[in-house]
Enzyme design. Structure first.
Site, PDB file in Angstrom:
ATOM      1  CD  GLU A 210      -4.088   3.603  -7.489  1.00  0.00           C
ATOM      2  OE1 GLU A 210      -3.669   2.669  -8.218  1.00  0.00           O
ATOM      3  OE2 GLU A 210      -3.352   4.461  -7.024  1.00  0.00           O
ATOM      4  CB  CYS A 244       0.418   3.467  -9.360  1.00  0.00           C
ATOM      5  SG  CYS A 244      -0.844   4.687  -9.741  1.00  0.00           S
TER       6      CYS A 244
END
Length: 403
Positions: A210, A244
């Site tokens: 990720e 993110c």
């Protein structure tokens, strides 16, 4: 490092007993995890305040609340997820019946990041427990207070033969990656992601990476500008932009740029005041702080630009007159800096985003449904929102990740 080898062998032996495969066992462990989170809520909040200066409201909403929601959702659905799934069989096989059986991987390694140090550590743990695995967790050393609380909670809940927490720096991560795992789950930078994938490849270990990226926020000429400004500022400045899926830069139609800038200024002052708000999250460490200082040298600051080096805080900052060749457009910002660029034709937007690689998120603001459909058809990205930001990661009903 002999200690690592010892508990890895213990986990291997425990997994082979088959206890973790029982659905009743998995649900019981998830309920214990929920109880542990609730019992240590105050210590978690205190640790997040020390590590990132997160307010109690933001820390609960983005870290504890999301974890509890995920545990509840998993407990509710686990039996249905885990049961064998009957599938069709070819007519020539009659009267055969065919089934898909799910099974755990075995020993899972979770390497978690510092920006949401509790949520992004415990959420993968929920999935690993639910699937019947034994787990080793390496929390981020850059959020040491949260790392200690995580270790305290999990060490009190589980034996190391089932769930182990290993604290330490880069050298510890490297030692862990040298071992053979059945699955690796890593959240963090693309640079380290390359190293994790390289290590996993040596043992053909399946992985989830990720990673971040440059997630654009597009505002077209038919957007509700005041609403767009409010929601962009809200989403960008969670955790001081250290998210993110935060909007990384804005692409706004030339005709509504000035209006958008004025509205964003209004909401920055309304939410955070002028200068540096003492309750605003801090940058995680001096290295990242100096990197962001360097990025602020690009373009022209329209609002913000203030910083306190002692407290590692940077005020919300909008930057104009940016070109795609400058450093701020070549790397993920991961801070409260928001570059703004303009366009006149849709093809300019499409070309710029495609040249940056497929983003983790895209946010599109427009009241024109045809324009919305065009964006969905022509842009490739992991997740996103129409006329909002960040919300796609707060629902358990949508998957999270890259394309």
């Amino acid at each position: 490092m002999k200690k690592i080898e010892t508990f890895i062998q213990k986990q291997k032996a425990y997994f082979q007993k088959g206890e973790t495969k029982k659905i009743s066992f998995r649900i019981h462990q998830l309920k214990r995890l929920k109880e542990g989170v609730l019992n240590y809520e105050e210590e978690i909040l205190e640790a997040l305040k020390k590590d990132l200066n997160k307010s109690e409201f933001e820390a609960y909403m983005t870290e504890i609340g999301m974890v509890l929601q995920e545990i509840n959702y998993t407990i509710k659905n686990l039996k249905a997820w885990a049961k064998p799934e009957k599938v069709k069989s070819p007519m020539v096989h009659f009267p055969v019946q065919s089934f898909l059986y799910k099974e755990p991987y075995g020993q899972v390694l979770i390497l978690s990041p510092w920006n949401y140090p509790f949520q992004l550590c415990i959420s993968p743990l929920v999935g690993a427990i639910a699937a019947g695995n034994c787990v080793t967790i390496k929390p981020s050393e850059l959020a040491p207070n949260t790392s200690k609380v995580i270790a305290k909670i999990l060490n009190n809940l589980y034996p190391v033969s089932y769930v182990a927490v290993v604290q330490g720096g880069v050298e510890v991560s490297q030692k862990l990656l040298e071992k053979k795992w059945d699955y690796i789950f890593y959240t963090g930078s693309t640079r380290v992601g390359h190293l994790v994938m390289e290590a996993a490849a040596k043992n053909l270990t399946p992985i989830t990476l990720e990673l971040g990226g440059k997630s654009p926020c597009i505002v077209d000429e038919e957007a509700c500008i005041d609403l767009a400004a409010k929601r962009i500022i809200w989403g960008k400045l969670f955790n001081a932009g250290q998210t993110c899926v935060a909007p990384d830069y804005i692409l706004v139609h030339q005709s509504v740029k000035d209006q958008l800038v004025e509205s964003m200024k209004k909401y920055i002052f309304q939410f955070y005041g002028e200068g540096i708000n003492i309750n605003f999250p801090r940058i995680i460490n001096e290295g990242h702080f100096k990197r962001l200082q360097g990025l602020m040298k690009n373009g022209r600051v329209l609002v913000g630009g203030h910083y306190d080096e002692d407290k590692l805080q940077i005020s919300p900052t909008i930057i104009d007159q940016i070109s795609i060749e400058e450093p701020i457009m070549k790397e993920e910002i991961f801070g409260p800096l928001l570059p703004i660029m303009t366009y006149e034709q849709w093809d300019e937007v499409k070309d710029l985003i495609e040249n940056k690689g497929k983003p983790l998120a895209v946010y599109y603001f427009s009241e024109n449904e045809e324009n919305q459909r065009r964006a969905l058809q022509q842009l490739s990205f992991g997740g996103g929102c129409m006329n909002d930001t960040i919300l796609q990661v707060s629902t358990p009903y949508l998957p999270f990740g890259g394309v």
